[in-house]
Design a protein around this motif. Structure first.
Motif, PDB file in Angstrom:
ATOM      1  N   HIS A  43       0.825  -1.197   0.000  1.00 51.43           N
ATOM      2  CA  HIS A  43       0.000   0.000   0.000  1.00 51.43           C
ATOM      3  C   HIS A  43       0.866   1.257   0.000  1.00 51.43           C
ATOM      4  O   HIS A  43       0.612   2.229  -0.742  1.00 51.43           O
ATOM      5  CB  HIS A  43      -0.926  -0.012   1.222  1.00 51.43           C
ATOM      6  CG  HIS A  43      -1.916   1.113   1.213  1.00 51.43           C
ATOM      7  ND1 HIS A  43      -1.668   2.348   1.766  1.00 51.43           N
ATOM      8  CD2 HIS A  43      -3.195   1.195   0.717  1.00 51.43           C
ATOM      9  CE1 HIS A  43      -2.697   3.137   1.610  1.00 51.43           C
ATOM     10  NE2 HIS A  43      -3.660   2.445   0.962  1.00 51.43           N
ATOM     11  N   SER A  44       1.916   1.264   0.825  1.00 52.10           N
ATOM     12  CA  SER A  44       2.836   2.401   0.853  1.00 52.10           C
ATOM     13  C   SER A  44       3.577   2.539  -0.476  1.00 52.10           C
ATOM     14  O   SER A  44       3.779   3.648  -0.986  1.00 52.10           O
ATOM     15  CB  SER A  44       3.839   2.244   1.987  1.00 52.10           C
ATOM     16  OG  SER A  44       3.182   2.218   3.239  1.00 52.10           O
ATOM     17  N   LEU A  45       3.958   1.404  -1.048  1.00 50.28           N
ATOM     18  CA  LEU A  45       4.689   1.442  -2.316  1.00 50.28           C
ATOM     19  C   LEU A  45       3.834   2.037  -3.430  1.00 50.28           C
ATOM     20  O   LEU A  45       4.318   2.848  -4.221  1.00 50.28           O
ATOM     21  CB  LEU A  45       5.142   0.024  -2.692  1.00 50.28           C
ATOM     22  CG  LEU A  45       5.871  -0.102  -4.030  1.00 50.28           C
ATOM     23  CD1 LEU A  45       7.175   0.692  -4.018  1.00 50.28           C
ATOM     24  CD2 LEU A  45       6.150  -1.573  -4.354  1.00 50.28           C
ATOM     25  N   PHE A  46       2.566   1.648  -3.487  1.00 51.10           N
ATOM     26  CA  PHE A  46       1.706   2.141  -4.565  1.00 51.10           C
ATOM     27  C   PHE A  46       1.418   3.642  -4.423  1.00 51.10           C
ATOM     28  O   PHE A  46       0.957   4.288  -5.359  1.00 51.10           O
ATOM     29  CB  PHE A  46       0.389   1.365  -4.583  1.00 51.10           C
ATOM     30  CG  PHE A  46       0.572  -0.096  -4.910  1.00 51.10           C
ATOM     31  CD1 PHE A  46       1.698  -0.539  -5.581  1.00 51.10           C
ATOM     32  CD2 PHE A  46      -0.400  -1.036  -4.531  1.00 51.10           C
ATOM     33  CE1 PHE A  46       1.850  -1.888  -5.881  1.00 51.10           C
ATOM     34  CE2 PHE A  46      -0.242  -2.374  -4.840  1.00 51.10           C
ATOM     35  CZ  PHE A  46       0.889  -2.812  -5.505  1.00 51.10           C
ATOM     36  N   ALA A  47       1.684   4.200  -3.246  1.00 54.39           N
ATOM     37  CA  ALA A  47       1.458   5.633  -3.032  1.00 54.39           C
ATOM     38  C   ALA A  47       2.656   6.485  -3.487  1.00 54.39           C
ATOM     39  O   ALA A  47       2.577   7.715  -3.457  1.00 54.39           O
ATOM     40  CB  ALA A  47       1.166   5.894  -1.564  1.00 54.39           C
ATOM     41  N   TYR A  48       3.748   5.866  -3.915  1.00 49.86           N
ATOM     42  CA  TYR A  48       4.917   6.625  -4.352  1.00 49.86           C
ATOM     43  C   TYR A  48       4.588   7.380  -5.635  1.00 49.86           C
ATOM     44  O   TYR A  48       3.934   6.842  -6.542  1.00 49.86           O
ATOM     45  CB  TYR A  48       6.116   5.710  -4.598  1.00 49.86           C
ATOM     46  CG  TYR A  48       6.822   5.225  -3.339  1.00 49.86           C
ATOM     47  CD1 TYR A  48       6.258   5.438  -2.088  1.00 49.86           C
ATOM     48  CD2 TYR A  48       8.032   4.550  -3.419  1.00 49.86           C
ATOM     49  CE1 TYR A  48       6.892   4.985  -0.946  1.00 49.86           C
ATOM     50  CE2 TYR A  48       8.679   4.111  -2.291  1.00 49.86           C
ATOM     51  CZ  TYR A  48       8.103   4.321  -1.054  1.00 49.86           C
ATOM     52  OH  TYR A  48       8.732   3.877   0.082  1.00 49.86           O
ATOM     53  N   ASP A  49       5.091   8.615  -5.746  1.00 51.38           N
ATOM     54  CA  ASP A  49       4.969   9.345  -7.014  1.00 51.38           C
ATOM     55  C   ASP A  49       6.198   9.038  -7.866  1.00 51.38           C
ATOM     56  O   ASP A  49       7.077   8.245  -7.482  1.00 51.38           O
ATOM     57  CB  ASP A  49       4.808  10.846  -6.757  1.00 51.38           C
ATOM     58  CG  ASP A  49       5.982  11.430  -5.981  1.00 51.38           C
ATOM     59  OD1 ASP A  49       7.035  10.738  -5.848  1.00 51.38           O
ATOM     60  OD2 ASP A  49       5.873  12.565  -5.500  1.00 51.38           O
ATOM     61  N   TYR A  50       6.262   9.680  -9.005  1.00 49.61           N
ATOM     62  CA  TYR A  50       7.343   9.358  -9.949  1.00 49.61           C
ATOM     63  C   TYR A  50       8.722   9.667  -9.361  1.00 49.61           C
ATOM     64  O   TYR A  50       9.643   8.847  -9.444  1.00 49.61           O
ATOM     65  CB  TYR A  50       7.139  10.119 -11.262  1.00 49.61           C
ATOM     66  CG  TYR A  50       8.336  10.000 -12.185  1.00 49.61           C
ATOM     67  CD1 TYR A  50       8.596   8.806 -12.867  1.00 49.61           C
ATOM     68  CD2 TYR A  50       9.216  11.066 -12.358  1.00 49.61           C
ATOM     69  CE1 TYR A  50       9.702   8.690 -13.683  1.00 49.61           C
ATOM     70  CE2 TYR A  50      10.318  10.955 -13.183  1.00 49.61           C
ATOM     71  CZ  TYR A  50      10.564   9.762 -13.849  1.00 49.61           C
ATOM     72  OH  TYR A  50      11.666   9.648 -14.659  1.00 49.61           O
ATOM     73  N   ASN A  51       8.885  10.846  -8.753  1.00 49.12           N
ATOM     74  CA  ASN A  51      10.207  11.237  -8.235  1.00 49.12           C
ATOM     75  C   ASN A  51      10.676  10.298  -7.126  1.00 49.12           C
ATOM     76  O   ASN A  51      11.848   9.914  -7.071  1.00 49.12           O
ATOM     77  CB  ASN A  51      10.150  12.673  -7.703  1.00 49.12           C
ATOM     78  CG  ASN A  51      10.009  13.693  -8.820  1.00 49.12           C
ATOM     79  OD1 ASN A  51      10.456  13.461  -9.951  1.00 49.12           O
ATOM     80  ND2 ASN A  51       9.360  14.827  -8.526  1.00 49.12           N
ATOM     81  N   LEU A  87       6.303   5.873 -14.132  1.00 46.81           N
ATOM     82  CA  LEU A  87       6.163   5.485 -12.737  1.00 46.81           C
ATOM     83  C   LEU A  87       6.021   3.983 -12.558  1.00 46.81           C
ATOM     84  O   LEU A  87       6.743   3.363 -11.762  1.00 46.81           O
ATOM     85  CB  LEU A  87       4.942   6.205 -12.134  1.00 46.81           C
ATOM     86  CG  LEU A  87       4.515   5.762 -10.736  1.00 46.81           C
ATOM     87  CD1 LEU A  87       5.629   5.991  -9.726  1.00 46.81           C
ATOM     88  CD2 LEU A  87       3.231   6.473 -10.323  1.00 46.81           C
ATOM     89  N   GLU A  88       5.065   3.358 -13.331  1.00 48.98           N
ATOM     90  CA  GLU A  88       4.809   1.940 -13.089  1.00 48.98           C
ATOM     91  C   GLU A  88       6.001   1.067 -13.440  1.00 48.98           C
ATOM     92  O   GLU A  88       6.214   0.018 -12.824  1.00 48.98           O
ATOM     93  CB  GLU A  88       3.563   1.466 -13.859  1.00 48.98           C
ATOM     94  CG  GLU A  88       3.713   1.397 -15.358  1.00 48.98           C
ATOM     95  CD  GLU A  88       3.354   2.719 -16.027  1.00 48.98           C
ATOM     96  OE1 GLU A  88       3.265   3.728 -15.269  1.00 48.98           O
ATOM     97  OE2 GLU A  88       3.170   2.761 -17.241  1.00 48.98           O
ATOM     98  N   LYS A  89       6.815   1.497 -14.373  1.00 48.00           N
ATOM     99  CA  LYS A  89       7.998   0.697 -14.715  1.00 48.00           C
ATOM    100  C   LYS A  89       9.016   0.740 -13.580  1.00 48.00           C
ATOM    101  O   LYS A  89       9.674  -0.274 -13.302  1.00 48.00           O
ATOM    102  CB  LYS A  89       8.607   1.201 -16.011  1.00 48.00           C
ATOM    103  CG  LYS A  89       7.756   0.885 -17.232  1.00 48.00           C
ATOM    104  CD  LYS A  89       8.494   1.257 -18.526  1.00 48.00           C
ATOM    105  CE  LYS A  89       7.668   0.856 -19.751  1.00 48.00           C
ATOM    106  NZ  LYS A  89       8.342   1.172 -21.021  1.00 48.00           N
ATOM    107  N   ASN A  90       9.161   1.884 -12.958  1.00 48.62           N
ATOM    108  CA  ASN A  90      10.068   1.965 -11.800  1.00 48.62           C
ATOM    109  C   ASN A  90       9.568   1.076 -10.659  1.00 48.62           C
ATOM    110  O   ASN A  90      10.346   0.345 -10.036  1.00 48.62           O
ATOM    111  CB  ASN A  90      10.185   3.407 -11.312  1.00 48.62           C
ATOM    112  CG  ASN A  90      11.018   4.281 -12.251  1.00 48.62           C
ATOM    113  OD1 ASN A  90      11.887   3.777 -12.958  1.00 48.62           O
ATOM    114  ND2 ASN A  90      10.738   5.574 -12.254  1.00 48.62           N
ATOM    115  N   LEU A  91       8.223   1.133 -10.396  1.00 48.98           N
ATOM    116  CA  LEU A  91       7.673   0.308  -9.321  1.00 48.98           C
ATOM    117  C   LEU A  91       7.745  -1.175  -9.652  1.00 48.98           C
ATOM    118  O   LEU A  91       8.059  -2.013  -8.792  1.00 48.98           O
ATOM    119  CB  LEU A  91       6.237   0.719  -9.034  1.00 48.98           C
ATOM    120  CG  LEU A  91       6.036   2.154  -8.491  1.00 48.98           C
ATOM    121  CD1 LEU A  91       4.559   2.426  -8.245  1.00 48.98           C
ATOM    122  CD2 LEU A  91       6.842   2.355  -7.214  1.00 48.98           C
ATOM    123  N   ASN A  92       7.445  -1.524 -10.916  1.00 50.78           N
ATOM    124  CA  ASN A  92       7.526  -2.930 -11.323  1.00 50.78           C
ATOM    125  C   ASN A  92       8.951  -3.464 -11.213  1.00 50.78           C
ATOM    126  O   ASN A  92       9.173  -4.612 -10.805  1.00 50.78           O
ATOM    127  CB  ASN A  92       6.993  -3.100 -12.745  1.00 50.78           C
ATOM    128  CG  ASN A  92       5.487  -2.956 -12.814  1.00 50.78           C
ATOM    129  OD1 ASN A  92       4.771  -3.199 -11.819  1.00 50.78           O
ATOM    130  ND2 ASN A  92       4.966  -2.579 -13.977  1.00 50.78           N
TER     131      ASN A  92
END
Length: 261
Positions: A196-204, A221-226
């Protein structure tokens, strides 16, 4: 005036020519008397000086004798002085030789000691390098680092195993993420507590997160999170939700999707 028989001769009368001037004769006789008087005084003076010279004779001889004796004493003293000077010079030379030899001996002994110590260290270092190419302290440090890396790798492997059981279900979003350490073995300050915390990250923030782990940075953004989720063992990816399915604000959201086979 007497002759050879001892009889006194009577001087013949002097006949004065009638033409001779009597006054001139008297003047001549007077001059002769003066001359004779001067000669007599001169002879007396000479006799007196001769007597004085004769009286000085023994004194002069004594002075010459004394001077000769004095010169002899001076020569003897000079010889003795030369002998003493030569002896002092010899003693000084001998003392200098002894002192120089002693100092040189100390220098030689110290040089030999330093050289032996140097060669001993070189030989010990050479033999040690032949037996142990890497110094012990370096081996110890490398072993410690290697052991730490192995421990971190095991810990990360175990954390990835735990994270791999998570599924894209709302029930799992608040589950605590197992900690995966950075390459240097330290915990990242940006590590999320859960999905939940991870999905709240913005691009920066997502960009800083992947950079902190040495991962490839993307412009999306999603590529960085993935990329980060794959690194910590998460077995699914995220895709943007179309705007028609977005929230009432109309902004895009990220939803989990099963990972492709």
């Amino acid at each position: 005036m007497s002759d050879s028989t001892g009889a006194t001769a009577t001087p013949a009368p002097v006949e004065v020519p009638p033409t001779v001037d009597t006054a001139a004769v008297r003047e001549l006789l007077g001059a002769m008397k003066v001359t004779l008087g001067n000669l007599d005084q001169t002879f007396r003076t000479l006799n007196e000086q001769s007597a004085q010279v004769s009286s000085l004779g023994p004194t002069m001889e004594m002075a010459v004798t004394q001077l000769s004796s004095l010169r002899h004493q001076i020569r003897n003293q000079e010889k003795e002085q030369d002998i003493r000077v030569n002896e002092i010079r010899r003693m000084i030379k001998e003392e200098i030789k002894v002192k120089a030899a002693d100092e040189m001996g100390q220098h030689i002994r110290e040089t030999i000691r330093q050289e032996i110590t140097k060669q001993a260290k070189e030989q010990i270092s050479l033999q040690t390098n032949e037996v142990l190419p890497v110094p012990l302290h370096k081996q110890t440090e490398e072993s410690r680092r290697h052991l730490e890396q192995v421990k971190n790798a095991l810990a990360n492997s175990e954390a990835r195993r735990k994270n791999s059981v998570l599924r894209p279900s709302p029930n799992n979003l608040n589950d605590e993420l197992a900690l995966v350490l950075r390459p240097d073995g330290q915990k990242s300050k940006l590590y999320p507590a859960n999905l939940h915390s991870l999905f709240a990250y913005d691009y920066n923030k997502s960009k800083a997160l992947v950079k902190d782990f040495g991962l490839h940075e993307h412009g999306v953004l999603e590529k960085n999170l993935n990329g980060f989720m794959a690194h910590i063992g998460i077995q699914f990816e995220l895709v943007p939700v179309p705007s028609s399915e977005a929230t009432q604000t109309g902004s895009s959201v990220l939803m989990p999707m099963s990972a492709s086979k």
